[in-house]
Structures are given as C-alpha cells and as structure tokens.
Design a protein around this motif. Structure first.
Motif, PDB file in Angstrom:
ATOM      1  N   ILE A 134      32.952  45.101  21.578  1.00  0.00           N
ATOM      2  CA  ILE A 134      32.969  46.518  20.902  1.00  0.00           C
ATOM      3  C   ILE A 134      33.619  47.442  21.515  1.00  0.00           C
ATOM      4  O   ILE A 134      33.589  47.794  22.756  1.00  0.00           O
ATOM      5  CB  ILE A 134      31.497  46.668  21.037  1.00  0.00           C
ATOM      6  CG1 ILE A 134      30.479  45.568  20.599  1.00  0.00           C
ATOM      7  CG2 ILE A 134      31.190  48.100  20.133  1.00  0.00           C
ATOM      8  CD1 ILE A 134      30.618  45.181  19.258  1.00  0.00           C
ATOM      9  N   GLU A 135      34.623  47.998  20.769  1.00  0.00           N
ATOM     10  CA  GLU A 135      35.450  48.925  21.367  1.00  0.00           C
ATOM     11  C   GLU A 135      35.097  50.385  20.963  1.00  0.00           C
ATOM     12  O   GLU A 135      34.616  50.702  19.800  1.00  0.00           O
ATOM     13  CB  GLU A 135      36.817  48.567  20.739  1.00  0.00           C
ATOM     14  CG  GLU A 135      37.438  47.486  21.049  1.00  0.00           C
ATOM     15  CD  GLU A 135      38.971  47.302  20.666  1.00  0.00           C
ATOM     16  OE1 GLU A 135      39.501  48.269  19.914  1.00  0.00           O
ATOM     17  OE2 GLU A 135      39.548  46.481  21.170  1.00  0.00           O
ATOM     18  N   PHE A 136      35.108  51.204  21.849  1.00  0.00           N
ATOM     19  CA  PHE A 136      34.671  52.562  21.733  1.00  0.00           C
ATOM     20  C   PHE A 136      35.338  53.603  22.039  1.00  0.00           C
ATOM     21  O   PHE A 136      36.452  53.440  22.956  1.00  0.00           O
ATOM     22  CB  PHE A 136      33.238  52.923  22.673  1.00  0.00           C
ATOM     23  CG  PHE A 136      32.001  52.037  22.348  1.00  0.00           C
ATOM     24  CD1 PHE A 136      31.274  52.194  21.192  1.00  0.00           C
ATOM     25  CD2 PHE A 136      31.607  51.078  23.197  1.00  0.00           C
ATOM     26  CE1 PHE A 136      30.164  51.747  20.929  1.00  0.00           C
ATOM     27  CE2 PHE A 136      30.322  50.415  22.954  1.00  0.00           C
ATOM     28  CZ  PHE A 136      29.786  50.665  21.639  1.00  0.00           C
ATOM     29  N   LEU A 137      35.713  54.826  21.540  1.00  0.00           N
ATOM     30  CA  LEU A 137      36.208  55.896  22.084  1.00  0.00           C
ATOM     31  C   LEU A 137      35.538  56.692  22.877  1.00  0.00           C
ATOM     32  O   LEU A 137      34.326  57.093  22.311  1.00  0.00           O
ATOM     33  CB  LEU A 137      37.151  56.654  20.913  1.00  0.00           C
ATOM     34  CG  LEU A 137      38.127  56.084  20.387  1.00  0.00           C
ATOM     35  CD1 LEU A 137      38.504  57.024  19.228  1.00  0.00           C
ATOM     36  CD2 LEU A 137      39.267  55.826  21.192  1.00  0.00           C
ATOM     37  N   LEU A 138      35.736  57.068  24.173  1.00  0.00           N
ATOM     38  CA  LEU A 138      34.937  57.750  25.201  1.00  0.00           C
ATOM     39  C   LEU A 138      35.562  59.331  25.106  1.00  0.00           C
ATOM     40  O   LEU A 138      36.848  59.397  25.688  1.00  0.00           O
ATOM     41  CB  LEU A 138      34.706  57.138  26.174  1.00  0.00           C
ATOM     42  CG  LEU A 138      33.769  57.732  27.394  1.00  0.00           C
ATOM     43  CD1 LEU A 138      32.387  58.145  26.926  1.00  0.00           C
ATOM     44  CD2 LEU A 138      33.964  57.054  28.877  1.00  0.00           C
ATOM     45  N   CYS A 139      34.826  60.428  24.742  1.00  0.00           N
ATOM     46  CA  CYS A 139      35.201  61.464  25.005  1.00  0.00           C
ATOM     47  C   CYS A 139      34.352  62.672  25.419  1.00  0.00           C
ATOM     48  O   CYS A 139      33.230  62.772  24.551  1.00  0.00           O
ATOM     49  CB  CYS A 139      35.954  62.097  23.527  1.00  0.00           C
ATOM     50  SG  CYS A 139      37.162  63.605  23.750  1.00  0.00           S
ATOM     51  N   GLU A 140      34.328  63.405  26.589  1.00  0.00           N
ATOM     52  CA  GLU A 140      33.610  64.121  27.190  1.00  0.00           C
ATOM     53  C   GLU A 140      31.936  63.697  27.113  1.00  0.00           C
ATOM     54  O   GLU A 140      31.117  64.484  26.445  1.00  0.00           O
ATOM     55  CB  GLU A 140      33.540  65.506  26.293  1.00  0.00           C
ATOM     56  CG  GLU A 140      35.233  66.066  26.263  1.00  0.00           C
ATOM     57  CD  GLU A 140      35.070  67.583  25.525  1.00  0.00           C
ATOM     58  OE1 GLU A 140      34.502  67.677  24.748  1.00  0.00           O
ATOM     59  OE2 GLU A 140      36.440  67.940  25.806  1.00  0.00           O
ATOM     60  N   GLY A 141      31.895  62.796  27.567  1.00  0.00           N
ATOM     61  CA  GLY A 141      30.513  62.008  27.563  1.00  0.00           C
ATOM     62  C   GLY A 141      29.845  61.590  26.651  1.00  0.00           C
ATOM     63  O   GLY A 141      28.855  61.058  26.231  1.00  0.00           O
ATOM     64  N   GLU A 142      30.666  61.652  25.263  1.00  0.00           N
ATOM     65  CA  GLU A 142      30.300  61.029  23.892  1.00  0.00           C
ATOM     66  C   GLU A 142      31.027  59.870  23.707  1.00  0.00           C
ATOM     67  O   GLU A 142      32.295  59.542  23.894  1.00  0.00           O
ATOM     68  CB  GLU A 142      30.323  61.757  22.719  1.00  0.00           C
ATOM     69  CG  GLU A 142      29.264  63.162  23.074  1.00  0.00           C
ATOM     70  CD  GLU A 142      29.455  64.060  21.681  1.00  0.00           C
ATOM     71  OE1 GLU A 142      28.774  63.800  20.833  1.00  0.00           O
ATOM     72  OE2 GLU A 142      30.319  64.524  21.640  1.00  0.00           O
ATOM     73  N   PHE A 143      30.480  58.735  23.264  1.00  0.00           N
ATOM     74  CA  PHE A 143      31.120  57.444  22.623  1.00  0.00           C
ATOM     75  C   PHE A 143      30.901  57.452  21.219  1.00  0.00           C
ATOM     76  O   PHE A 143      29.838  57.446  20.704  1.00  0.00           O
ATOM     77  CB  PHE A 143      30.852  56.329  23.701  1.00  0.00           C
ATOM     78  CG  PHE A 143      29.286  55.733  23.507  1.00  0.00           C
ATOM     79  CD1 PHE A 143      28.968  54.907  22.412  1.00  0.00           C
ATOM     80  CD2 PHE A 143      28.396  56.557  24.262  1.00  0.00           C
ATOM     81  CE1 PHE A 143      27.496  54.487  22.306  1.00  0.00           C
ATOM     82  CE2 PHE A 143      26.886  55.939  24.149  1.00  0.00           C
ATOM     83  CZ  PHE A 143      26.576  54.944  23.206  1.00  0.00           C
ATOM     84  N   PHE A 144      32.119  56.682  20.439  1.00  0.00           N
ATOM     85  CA  PHE A 144      32.095  56.353  19.029  1.00  0.00           C
ATOM     86  C   PHE A 144      32.607  54.886  18.945  1.00  0.00           C
ATOM     87  O   PHE A 144      33.629  54.707  19.567  1.00  0.00           O
ATOM     88  CB  PHE A 144      33.005  57.361  18.288  1.00  0.00           C
ATOM     89  CG  PHE A 144      32.453  58.833  18.739  1.00  0.00           C
ATOM     90  CD1 PHE A 144      31.493  59.290  17.837  1.00  0.00           C
ATOM     91  CD2 PHE A 144      33.021  59.511  19.733  1.00  0.00           C
ATOM     92  CE1 PHE A 144      31.090  60.766  18.230  1.00  0.00           C
ATOM     93  CE2 PHE A 144      32.813  61.007  19.774  1.00  0.00           C
ATOM     94  CZ  PHE A 144      31.851  61.532  19.186  1.00  0.00           C
ATOM     95  N   PHE A 145      32.080  54.355  17.879  1.00  0.00           N
ATOM     96  CA  PHE A 145      32.229  52.950  17.563  1.00  0.00           C
ATOM     97  C   PHE A 145      33.662  53.016  17.108  1.00  0.00           C
ATOM     98  O   PHE A 145      33.938  53.662  16.174  1.00  0.00           O
ATOM     99  CB  PHE A 145      31.450  52.085  16.820  1.00  0.00           C
ATOM    100  CG  PHE A 145      31.798  51.034  16.190  1.00  0.00           C
ATOM    101  CD1 PHE A 145      31.411  49.855  16.869  1.00  0.00           C
ATOM    102  CD2 PHE A 145      32.279  50.969  14.746  1.00  0.00           C
ATOM    103  CE1 PHE A 145      31.883  48.502  16.401  1.00  0.00           C
ATOM    104  CE2 PHE A 145      32.589  49.840  14.249  1.00  0.00           C
ATOM    105  CZ  PHE A 145      32.444  48.496  14.970  1.00  0.00           C
TER     106      PHE A 145
END
Length: 660
Positions: free
Chosen positions: A279-290
């Motif tokens: 499962i690949e996520f984008l992690l930005c400023e403490g938030e992650f998105f699928f």
C-alpha cells in the motif's frame, strides 16, 4: 489442484534479477523451476540458473513475456503447477491471474478479482474511502471527455498530477502547473497509458510538492490472517521512478507508523486480498493519503527482508499452498536499517537516457546483498527495463547502512556499459539525504561530476607502469608506455587524454612511491589495477583496457583515458557542421509520435518526435530554429541508437536536439 497441495514445478513468468531471485528461494525449498526466455534472453542468467527453460518468442515483450497465450501454453506443456509472475509484465494482469485459476495452475499472487479492484485506480480510491483509508482530493470518474477533465482540473487546483488509471511504476504520469499545459500533458499521459496498459483512462490528483513516498508491506493468507511487515521510504525518485529505498521509513512517530500499518491492512481486507502486496501512501506534515496498491511483490522487497529476517518469496509460496502466515502481527520484529540502490544502465547527465550493451567486466563488492540477473559477458538488452542490479546494505543504524552502501558502490567495477553508479554513490553521501530532508520532488543532482584530481596522475602512472601499453615495434620515445626519460633519475613525462582534454604530467618516482601534492604515495601496479597507500589505507583502483585506451575506476565512476603523442594536433572542426544537421536517436526505441513534416520550419524548443524506450517516453526537441529537410523514419518504427531520424537543411547555425 487443491490449494494445500505442495508446489512441485514452478514456472517463473518473468526475466532478469527477479526471475533469478525467485529461482534461488524455490531451489532452497526443493521446487523444480521452469524459466521462460525471448530471443534476446537465450543466454541470460535466469535461463542458466533454472532447472529447465522454454523459448517464448521474439525479443519485444509483446511477442514474448506479455503474450499470455504463449505463457499459459508453455505452463501446460511443462506441467507447471504454479506460476510466479515476479513484478512487471503479467504480475498485475487480472485476466492472466484468472486464466491461471481456470486452468488449475496456482497464480503466486492475489485473485484476478483483487488485482482488478486495485488495477482500476479510480475504483480503488472509492474502495479505500469506503474502508476509511484517507485519499487525495481529485477526480477518479469514468467520464473522460476533455471538457470535463479540464473542469475537474480547475476544481482540484494546480499543481496536479495526471495519472493513468491502470498505471504503475511511474509510467503514464505527468505533473501539470497550470491549465495552459493541461491539454498537452493529458495527450502524453493517454498515449503512454494506452501503449503500456492498453487503457487510456486517467485520473487527476492534488499534487503535494514536499511529500514523502512511504509504503507499507502487507501480507494475507487464505485463512483470514492479514498483517503488515513494516514500511519503506521510497522518496528518492527520478521521473516518478524509485532510485533508493530504505526500511523502515525514518523519522516517523510510532503512533503514526502504527496508523499507517493498520490502514494498509484495512485496505487489503477490503478486497479480500491474498499474498504479498504494498500500500503506497503520500506522507505530508503528519498526514498520509492512499496513492495505490501494488498487487505483487515489490522491486524493493529486499530491504523488508533484511530488517525482518524473512524470505518474502517463501511466504508467497507458502500462502499459495494454503498455509497460514508464518508470523502474527505481534511476532513481527524489525532489526536495524536497510537501504537499497537500483543500479541502472542509463546516462544520468543526458537526462537518465536508458542505455544498453555488453558488460565486459564486472566485480561485485563484498559485504552487501546483490540481486542481479547479469554477470560479466552478459548484455543489457534495449528491449526491457535497464535495471542491472539492486545493491542492498543492512546495518544496525541508518547511518551504518548508508555508509556500507556507499563503500560498496565505490568498490563496484562494471563496464564499459554506462550506468548510474556514480549518482547512487553521490546520493549515499548527500547531506540532505543523510539528514532525511529530501522528498519526492527533491531535485536529484544530475549534472556532470568534476573529474577527481587524482584521476589524472593515476592515469599517467598506469601508462608509465605498463610495458604492454607500448605499441609493438615502436622506437619513438613518445610511444614508450614507461615514459620518456633523460638521465638516470626516474622522472616520467606522459601525455594523457580524456575526450578533448589533454594533459602533460610529470611523475617523480622514488622507492616505489610517486610524488603527489607535496608528498610521496606508495603505489603498486597489478595486471588490472593500481593500489595507493593513502594515510594508513591501501586504496584499489581497477583499470580495464578499452579500445585504444583504458578505463580507470575512481569514486564509483568509469573514466576513459588514453595516451597520446604530445606532438598530436587536435582535429579541425571545420567538417563537423554537417553532423549537427542530423537528429540521431539517443537510444534504441519505438517512434510513437512524429510531430513534424519535411519542409517545415521549426522553432527552438519545439518537439520533433517522441521515442518510447524501456517503458518511458522521451521527447526530442529542437535546440535552434531550422527547416526540416528530410525525415528518415515513420511513426511505429523500431529505431536503433545513433540512427538518423531527421535531417535539417543547411544553415549558418545548424539545429541540434535535446531529449527530455
């Protein structure tokens, strides 16, 4: 065949390093291995390593590794009871997975239905939203009209990404800064998507400029068990393709890491997943998105194997046999840190242009893991992905792992094929990378590196110490490889050339040392190397004969040199102008778009044609204004590196081209 029947005959529907990797585990488990090969791979390592190998067809992947009918026919004829697809090619082809199931052949991976669910990127995001997994804002709908996509782009906001709905591996993806660029980028993505995946549907996503790419390794069996085996950071990328990966992902608070792992398991359970997945996520400023799910084994799985101590291919085979997962979530323990560098045949300063050709010399460094599908005497084919190997270092800490990898890359000996080893070494020593301040859009340094100062005296020393470099029958003192000497003292004068640069160097020798920067360095010359005592450490510098000269390896780079008569005059450039009128193919590839006609006036920066090479498109653009005199190619042609594609009319300032 029942799921709990042991696998006895495994067909690997892939090639290169992943095929070799699967064969190693299968052999350890006592499973008979069956390889496939195209015309280009008749003598490849995976063919040599397998218990048996079957010919598939012609070199192009569409006529061999992507031909599902041929693969299934061979599987039946070879009495295979399971097929491992590796990654790429047929690994995420839902029809192929379903066809295996229909024929009673176990597909080492998830069901065709699960692949289909995640292969549709738009549908996958809807599934993830329903499962409570965060997704990026954007458009994932079925309506693909230009007007609607433009409107959705406005609503999503810029910058944004246009992505192939059936894509993966960085193919079929473009960043768009504003509406003025949208139509052209959309056309490129649709063309790439159709060529790579047979589907030109796209989706739009909000672009996060300073995000990290963090992925979670999940595993599920057919008994209802699902766990995650840590995470990986894959933020060092070029053209949306990974360059260096590491595990675990650094600088992530434990609660956030746990939430990401649990979200990944929830994603797998949402589609009744089985086997290895990411499962690949984008992690930005403490938030992650699928972002997406890769329904296969990942290229970078070795770093997870290093920190968990597990063999993920063995896990895949066990799950396919109906066995439970070897560990529970509570039993997963991560030890140390691992980092992997992807060694590619590519010309970095030329914009990562893929390269191909023979490997005449190769010596792998000691002390790290090497996953490769080539050896000395093999060749990197222009028909497939140009990855040569994966170099994986494991240490007790992140700093130790990177230091080990840097040392290994510095010791790597490979040539004359051009590769990105020097860039990988540079990245392993880059302060921004070591401090974990990079992200997916961090600009990887691609400019030419300065020639190390020590390279020139080393080249001169090699020439001066090699009697076999003297041309047979030559009496000229300028052609004596040991240098022209006057008197009894050992003072050598050698003229060395690298490309268009020539240097005259004088070496003073005393008792097995040579003078350098005010001191004397002890040295020794072997048949294929020089050694210098620098401080308290002997450093080895491999040297290989190449054409009329030799290649010196220093700091992970192959630097070509040759000796030259100091009376030699540089050739005149007065006849070179006509060469600049010819636009030549910078690599082997397929001409997917011809954008100009004979007689047409073009402006600097105007695209002339588009080549598809090793799964990526490369646009050739005019560097100067000019007139097209003749075209020597047609759309759809397979062209060879160096072949003339476009002829410009004679002018005072002939046009040049650049690849992008």
């Amino acid at each position: 065949m029942t799921a709990n029947t042991p696998i006895k005959r495994l067909l690997i529907a892939n090639r290169g390093e992943i095929a070799v990797r699967v064969i190693k585990t299968a052999r350890r488990l006592g499973i008979h291995t069956i390889a496939l090969y195209s015309d280009a791979d008749a003598n490849a390592m995976h063919v040599r390593d397998a218990d048996e190998a079957w010919h598939l067809g012609a070199a192009p992947a569409r006529e061999s590794y992507l031909d599902t009918a041929k693969v299934l026919a061979i599987a039946h004829a070879a009495k295979a009871d399971a097929i491992h697809p590796g990654y790429g090619f047929l690994s995420e082809n839902s029809d192929f997975a379903s066809a295996c199931e229909d024929l009673g052949i176990r597909f080492i991976g998830p069901s065709g239905a699960a692949i289909l669910a995640m292969g549709d990127k738009s549908g996958a995001k809807a599934l993830m939203q329903a499962a409570g997994v965060p997704v990026l804002p954007g458009y994932h709908g079925a309506d693909q009209s230009l007007e609607l996509l433009r409107d959705q782009a406005r609503q999503t906001g810029f910058p944004l990404l246009i992505k192939a709905a059936s894509g993966g591996g960085g193919k079929g993806m473009r960043r768009v800064e504003g509406l003025a660029e949208f139509d052209e980028a959309l056309a490129v993505v649709k063309r790439e998507a159709l060529a790579a995946f047979g589907d030109d549907h796209v989706l739009l996503e909000r672009y996060l400029p300073r995000a990290r790419h963090v992925e979670v390794q999940v595993f599920a069996d057919s008994l209802g068990n699902a766990i995650y085996l840590g995470d990986r950071d894959c933020s060092l990328q070029r053209r949306h393709q990974k360059v260096i990966e590491e595990a675990p992902a650094p600088d992530i608070p434990a609660p956030l890491r746990q939430r990401m792992g649990e979200a990944a398991v929830a994603a797998a359970r949402a589609i009744d997943y089985r086997g290895a997945g990411t499962i690949e996520f984008l992690l930005c400023e403490g938030e992650f998105f699928f972002m997406e799910m890769n329904t296969r084994l990942q290229v970078e799985h070795p770093v997870t194997e290093c920190v968990t101590g597990q063999d993920l291919v063995a896990w895949q085979l066990a799950v396919a046999e109906g066995k439970p997962l070897p560990l529970t979530q509570e039993e997963v323990v991560l030890r140390g840190h691992a980092v992997e560098a992807r060694l590619y045949a590519e010309d970095v300063p030329a914009g990562f242009l893929p390269a191909s050709g023979p490997i005449h010399w190769l010596h792998w460094p000691m002390g790290i893991r090497i996953d490769t599908g080539v050896g000395a005497g093999d060749e990197v084919s222009p028909y497939y992905d140009p990855m040569i190997a994966k170099l994986v270092a494991h240490g007790q800490s992140r700093a130790e792992a990177f230091a080990k990898l840097a040392e290994a890359l510095g010791a790597l000996t490979l040539g004359p094929l051009v590769h990105n080893g020097a860039l990988l070494l540079r990245l392993c020593q880059e302060p921004e990378v070591l401090a974990m301040r990079h992200h997916t859009q961090w600009p990887i340094p691609t400019g030419p590196l300065p020639i190390p100062a020590l390279a020139w005296p080393l080249a001169a020393l090699w020439l001066a110490s090699r009697p076999d470099m003297t041309p047979p029958g030559s009496s000229s003192p300028w052609q004596q490889a040991r240098g022209f000497r006057l008197g009894s003292h050992k003072r050598w004068t050698v003229v060395v050339r690298m490309g268009d640069e020539r240097r005259t160097l004088t070496l003073d020798e005393s008792a097995g040392t040579f003078e350098w920067q005010g001191g004397h360095l002890p040295y020794a010359a072997g048949p294929d190397h020089l050694r210098l005592l620098q401080g308290k450490t002997w450093q080895r510098y491999p040297v290989q004969a190449a054409g009329q000269g030799f290649v010196l390896q220093i700091q992970g780079r192959n630097i070509p040199f040759c000796e030259e008569d100091p009376l030699h005059q540089a050739p005149s450039d007065q006849h070179h102008g006509s060469d600049l009128r010819e636009v030549r193919a910078p690599m082997h590839g397929i001409l997917v778009a011809l954008l100009v006609d004979a007689g047409q006036q073009v402006k600097r920066g105007q695209p002339l044609l588009v080549l598809e090479a090793m799964k990526m498109e490369h646009s050739l653009k005019a560097e100067r204004d000019g007139v097209i005199e003749a075209l020597h190619c047609r759309q759809g042609d397979q062209v060879s590196q160096g072949s003339v594609l476009v002829q410009f009319a004679q002018s005072d300032e002939p046009a040049e081209v650049s690849a992008s």
